[in-house]
Design a protein around this motif. Structure first.
Motif, PDB file in Angstrom:
ATOM      1  N   ASP A  73      -6.528  -0.933   6.709  1.00 32.97           N
ATOM      2  CA  ASP A  73      -5.704  -1.931   7.689  1.00 32.97           C
ATOM      3  C   ASP A  73      -4.980  -2.813   7.050  1.00 32.97           C
ATOM      4  O   ASP A  73      -3.542  -3.196   7.211  1.00 32.97           O
ATOM      5  CB  ASP A  73      -6.622  -2.857   8.479  1.00 32.97           C
ATOM      6  CG  ASP A  73      -7.456  -1.753   9.387  1.00 32.97           C
ATOM      7  OD1 ASP A  73      -6.825  -0.684   9.717  1.00 32.97           O
ATOM      8  OD2 ASP A  73      -8.510  -2.239  10.193  1.00 32.97           O
ATOM      9  N   LEU A  74      -5.422  -3.417   5.768  1.00 37.70           N
ATOM     10  CA  LEU A  74      -4.916  -4.368   4.907  1.00 37.70           C
ATOM     11  C   LEU A  74      -3.759  -3.750   4.316  1.00 37.70           C
ATOM     12  O   LEU A  74      -2.475  -4.221   4.004  1.00 37.70           O
ATOM     13  CB  LEU A  74      -5.735  -4.853   3.879  1.00 37.70           C
ATOM     14  CG  LEU A  74      -5.090  -5.941   2.889  1.00 37.70           C
ATOM     15  CD1 LEU A  74      -4.599  -7.360   3.731  1.00 37.70           C
ATOM     16  CD2 LEU A  74      -6.343  -6.782   1.984  1.00 37.70           C
ATOM     17  N   VAL A  75      -3.838  -2.578   3.649  1.00 41.42           N
ATOM     18  CA  VAL A  75      -2.687  -1.883   3.050  1.00 41.42           C
ATOM     19  C   VAL A  75      -1.665  -1.545   3.810  1.00 41.42           C
ATOM     20  O   VAL A  75      -0.610  -1.484   3.631  1.00 41.42           O
ATOM     21  CB  VAL A  75      -3.266  -0.439   2.285  1.00 41.42           C
ATOM     22  CG1 VAL A  75      -2.355   0.333   1.839  1.00 41.42           C
ATOM     23  CG2 VAL A  75      -4.238  -1.017   1.069  1.00 41.42           C
ATOM     24  N   GLU A  76      -1.980  -1.011   5.144  1.00 40.66           N
ATOM     25  CA  GLU A  76      -0.950  -0.646   6.010  1.00 40.66           C
ATOM     26  C   GLU A  76       0.048  -1.935   6.567  1.00 40.66           C
ATOM     27  O   GLU A  76       1.134  -1.998   6.485  1.00 40.66           O
ATOM     28  CB  GLU A  76      -1.551  -0.329   7.391  1.00 40.66           C
ATOM     29  CG  GLU A  76      -1.951   1.251   6.952  1.00 40.66           C
ATOM     30  CD  GLU A  76      -2.518   2.046   8.187  1.00 40.66           C
ATOM     31  OE1 GLU A  76      -2.926   1.651   8.999  1.00 40.66           O
ATOM     32  OE2 GLU A  76      -2.591   3.191   8.075  1.00 40.66           O
ATOM     33  N   VAL A  77      -1.020  -2.931   6.533  1.00 43.83           N
ATOM     34  CA  VAL A  77       0.000  -4.233   6.949  1.00 43.83           C
ATOM     35  C   VAL A  77       0.987  -4.826   5.824  1.00 43.83           C
ATOM     36  O   VAL A  77       2.063  -4.886   6.006  1.00 43.83           O
ATOM     37  CB  VAL A  77      -1.163  -5.454   7.206  1.00 43.83           C
ATOM     38  CG1 VAL A  77      -0.444  -6.678   7.136  1.00 43.83           C
ATOM     39  CG2 VAL A  77      -1.834  -5.507   8.407  1.00 43.83           C
TER      40      VAL A  77
ATOM     41  N   THR B  34       8.039  -2.681   3.458  1.00 46.85           N
ATOM     42  CA  THR B  34       9.246  -1.599   3.955  1.00 46.85           C
ATOM     43  C   THR B  34       9.959  -1.902   4.961  1.00 46.85           C
ATOM     44  O   THR B  34      10.615  -1.284   5.540  1.00 46.85           O
ATOM     45  CB  THR B  34       8.617  -0.298   4.329  1.00 46.85           C
ATOM     46  OG1 THR B  34       7.427  -0.353   4.966  1.00 46.85           O
ATOM     47  CG2 THR B  34       7.818   0.331   2.844  1.00 46.85           C
ATOM     48  N   SER B  35       9.808  -3.148   5.810  1.00 45.91           N
ATOM     49  CA  SER B  35      10.492  -3.492   7.126  1.00 45.91           C
ATOM     50  C   SER B  35      11.713  -4.180   6.504  1.00 45.91           C
ATOM     51  O   SER B  35      11.962  -4.721   5.224  1.00 45.91           O
ATOM     52  CB  SER B  35       9.586  -4.215   7.764  1.00 45.91           C
ATOM     53  OG  SER B  35       9.452  -5.597   7.240  1.00 45.91           O
TER      54      SER B  35
ATOM     55  N   GLY C  47      13.804  -2.770  -1.947  1.00 53.14           N
ATOM     56  CA  GLY C  47      14.466  -1.674  -2.530  1.00 53.14           C
ATOM     57  C   GLY C  47      14.090  -0.588  -1.585  1.00 53.14           C
ATOM     58  O   GLY C  47      13.418  -0.698  -0.565  1.00 53.14           O
ATOM     59  N   ARG C  48      14.278   0.662  -1.883  1.00 54.02           N
ATOM     60  CA  ARG C  48      14.060   1.814  -0.992  1.00 54.02           C
ATOM     61  C   ARG C  48      13.134   2.718  -1.813  1.00 54.02           C
ATOM     62  O   ARG C  48      12.612   3.874  -1.217  1.00 54.02           O
ATOM     63  CB  ARG C  48      15.287   2.560  -0.472  1.00 54.02           C
ATOM     64  CG  ARG C  48      15.938   1.847   0.419  1.00 54.02           C
ATOM     65  CD  ARG C  48      15.062   1.636   1.758  1.00 54.02           C
ATOM     66  NE  ARG C  48      15.967   0.788   2.585  1.00 54.02           N
ATOM     67  CZ  ARG C  48      15.366   0.256   3.469  1.00 54.02           C
ATOM     68  NH1 ARG C  48      13.940  -0.077   3.852  1.00 54.02           N
ATOM     69  NH2 ARG C  48      16.292  -0.654   4.420  1.00 54.02           N
TER      70      ARG C  48
END
Length: 70
Positions: A29-33, A39-40, A49-50
């Motif tokens: 959950d933390l990594v996804e946040v 990336t937003s 960066g991309r």
């Protein structure tokens, strides 16, 4: 005490009550946040960066760990 130190101490206390599967899910959950924020558009293309390959790899590893711990 610095905010990051207080946050780390709070997270450590919460993790103590979780089993391995709970800790793995918390990590995912933390990594996804972090991944979603980085990336937003909130961070912006110039800062983040991309090249999200490393973040993607960390997220994938956290997912695999959570699945293996379930």
């Amino acid at each position: 005490m610095a905010l990051d130190t207080m946050l780390a101490a709070d997270i450590e206390q919460q993790l103590k009550t979780l089993d391995a599967a709970g800790r793995a899910q918390f990590l995912l959950d933390l990594v996804e946040v972090v991944h979603n924020y980085a990336t937003s558009d909130a961070v912006g293309e110039v800062q983040a960066g991309r090249d999200t390959g490393t973040l993607d790899a960390v997220r994938d590893a956290a997912r695999a760990h959570a699945e293996a711990s379930s």
